[in-house]
Design a protein around this motif. Structure first.
Motif, PDB file in Angstrom:
ATOM      1  N   SER A  28       2.198   9.094  -0.155  1.00 41.67           N
ATOM      2  CA  SER A  28       1.129   9.074  -1.156  1.00 41.67           C
ATOM      3  C   SER A  28       1.524   8.319  -2.414  1.00 41.67           C
ATOM      4  O   SER A  28       0.797   8.339  -3.412  1.00 41.67           O
ATOM      5  CB  SER A  28       0.723  10.509  -1.517  1.00 41.67           C
TER       6      SER A  28
ATOM      7  N   ASP B 245       1.897   5.686  -5.276  1.00 48.09           N
ATOM      8  CA  ASP B 245       0.898   4.740  -5.774  1.00 48.09           C
ATOM      9  C   ASP B 245       1.418   4.096  -7.060  1.00 48.09           C
ATOM     10  O   ASP B 245       1.566   4.765  -8.078  1.00 48.09           O
ATOM     11  CB  ASP B 245      -0.423   5.453  -6.036  1.00 48.09           C
TER      12      ASP B 245
ATOM     13  N   ALA C 286      -0.580  -2.484  -3.615  1.00 53.48           N
ATOM     14  CA  ALA C 286      -0.456  -2.027  -2.231  1.00 53.48           C
ATOM     15  C   ALA C 286       0.799  -2.559  -1.561  1.00 53.48           C
ATOM     16  O   ALA C 286       1.482  -1.825  -0.826  1.00 53.48           O
ATOM     17  CB  ALA C 286      -1.702  -2.431  -1.437  1.00 53.48           C
TER      18      ALA C 286
ATOM     19  N   ASP D 226       3.763  -0.612  -2.779  1.00 45.59           N
ATOM     20  CA  ASP D 226       3.763   0.738  -2.211  1.00 45.59           C
ATOM     21  C   ASP D 226       4.249   0.705  -0.764  1.00 45.59           C
ATOM     22  O   ASP D 226       5.002   1.585  -0.323  1.00 45.59           O
ATOM     23  CB  ASP D 226       2.350   1.343  -2.273  1.00 45.59           C
TER      24      ASP D 226
END
Length: 205
Positions: A82, A84, A88, A91
């Motif tokens: 999860s 963040d 993207a 991550d």
């Protein structure tokens, strides 16, 4: 308001401390409210700026003992996938084998082992932090933000604080050298905690 009292083995045996009724009323089991809590981190990037991130999925519990704060405890589980940071691709790199290897090690966990009052509403909670397959002690400095009853009748307590770690101590060693000297990601990471927890209803007689 003090939640945790520092133990002093040199104090006279006859010394007693009166229990604050308001403090004693906080005694009970609490569930961390993920919708109103955050667990995140700050790390230096390319030697010149900070990257901030958080973990959107986590759960945990607190056990507060207002009459004997040394009996209080905390437990937190954080879902690594999860993470963040607002990017993207970054991550995706963090959850890969270069860093957390989230597929193999999906959780980061903290289990408290002790707590002490530093003065006023400031505390230090010590426990075991596990990342990947490494467990090491971690001390978190916290401030107690108080207690309140929300509009839904939930009794809440709040804490916020932080801890500095070296990620290499938990096997997070990936890096890249910069042409101008230094490295892409600093070893030092600041963990940030902002916790709101809801008291469990008293059992029916």
């Amino acid at each position: 308001m003090a939640l945790f009292n520092r133990k002093n083995n040199d104090a006279p045996a006859a010394t007693t401390v009166a229990v604050d009724p308001a403090l004693a009323a906080l005694t009970g089991d609490y569930t961390i409210d993920p919708a109103h809590s955050s667990i995140g981190f700050t790390v230096r990037h390319a030697m010149v700026t900070n990257v901030r991130g958080s973990f959107g999925e986590h759960e945990g519990s607190l056990k507060l003992d207002g009459s004997d704060p040394a009996n209080s405890a905390a437990s937190i589980d954080v879902k690594i996938a999860s993470v963040d940071t607002g990017i993207a691709d970054r991550d995706g790199h963090l959850v890969s084998g270069d860093f957390f290897d989230a597929e193999k090690f999906p959780l980061m966990t903290f289990r408290s082992t002790a707590a002490e009052q530093l003065g006023g509403d400031k505390y230090r909670v010590t426990g075991d932090l596990t990342i990947k397959d490494v467990t090491r002690p971690l001390a978190i400095d916290l401030e107690f933000n108080g207690s309140a009853t929300d509009v839904y009748g939930n009794e809440r307590v709040g804490f916020e604080g932080s801890a500095d770690i070296l990620r290499s101590d938990w096997g997070l060693t990936w890096n890249a050298a910069l042409e101008t000297g230094g490295v892409m990601v600093s070893d030092k990471v600041k963990l940030n905690f902002d916790i709101s927890a809801i008291k469990a209803a008293a059992p029916q007689a």
